[in-house]
Scaffold this motif. Structure first.
Motif, PDB file in Angstrom:
ATOM      1  N   LYS A 134       6.975  -5.943 124.273  1.00 27.47           N
ATOM      2  CA  LYS A 134       8.011  -5.084 124.845  1.00 27.47           C
ATOM      3  C   LYS A 134       9.171  -5.931 125.367  1.00 27.47           C
ATOM      4  O   LYS A 134       9.031  -7.146 125.525  1.00 27.47           O
TER       5      LYS A 134
ATOM      6  N   ASN B 188      11.810  -3.833 120.562  1.00 32.45           N
ATOM      7  CA  ASN B 188      10.439  -4.294 120.712  1.00 32.45           C
ATOM      8  C   ASN B 188      10.217  -5.315 119.594  1.00 32.45           C
ATOM      9  O   ASN B 188      10.778  -5.173 118.505  1.00 32.45           O
TER      10      ASN B 188
ATOM     11  N   ARG C 108      14.753   0.051 119.813  1.00 37.77           N
ATOM     12  CA  ARG C 108      14.096   1.063 120.639  1.00 37.77           C
ATOM     13  C   ARG C 108      14.595   2.472 120.328  1.00 37.77           C
ATOM     14  O   ARG C 108      13.850   3.438 120.483  1.00 37.77           O
TER      15      ARG C 108
ATOM     16  N   ASP D 282      10.484   3.981 120.631  1.00 37.11           N
ATOM     17  CA  ASP D 282      10.135   3.008 121.658  1.00 37.11           C
ATOM     18  C   ASP D 282       8.621   2.914 121.807  1.00 37.11           C
ATOM     19  O   ASP D 282       7.937   3.922 121.870  1.00 37.11           O
TER      20      ASP D 282
ATOM     21  N   TRP E 143      14.482  11.199 123.731  1.00 33.04           N
ATOM     22  CA  TRP E 143      14.170   9.833 123.325  1.00 33.04           C
ATOM     23  C   TRP E 143      12.960   9.881 122.410  1.00 33.04           C
ATOM     24  O   TRP E 143      12.125  10.763 122.546  1.00 33.04           O
TER      25      TRP E 143
END
Length: 98
Positions: free
Chosen positions: A11, A42, A60, A64, A92
């Motif tokens: 991450k 990532n 991302r 994500d 998202w």
């Protein structure tokens, strides 16, 4: 298309020492990836026989990996589901383990 047996997902802001520790060997390319100083991607690292075969700087905004629990996956277990969710005030995309 390439042969690999382990996938490691790192991450944003993962320290280089932590990457090498999780891989179990020193990967010279880790520092060049800039994962330790960037939050836009990532880092997906594919290995075979304790050697990095390929890596991807996964943006991302394409999905994500923030919500995954593990950092290491075998070839057979690296299956993810993309879900659109609310994050703050915006939509998202998150990848979840299957």
């Amino acid at each position: 298309p390439f042969k690999w047996n382990k996938l490691f997902i790192f991450k944003p802001y993962t320290p280089i020492d932590s990457i090498n520790d999780k891989l179990g060997f020193v990967w010279e390319g880790a520092e060049k990836s800039h994962i330790n100083q960037d939050d836009n991607f990532n880092l997906l690292v594919f290995t075979e026989k304790n050697k990095v075969i390929h890596y991807i700087k996964w943006p991302r905004e394409k999905g994500d990996f923030m919500k995954i629990k593990k950092l290491k996956y075998s070839y057979d277990s690296a299956i993810f589901i993309l879900k659109k969710e609310k994050y703050g005030n915006q939509d998202w995309f998150f990848l979840h383990e299957k």
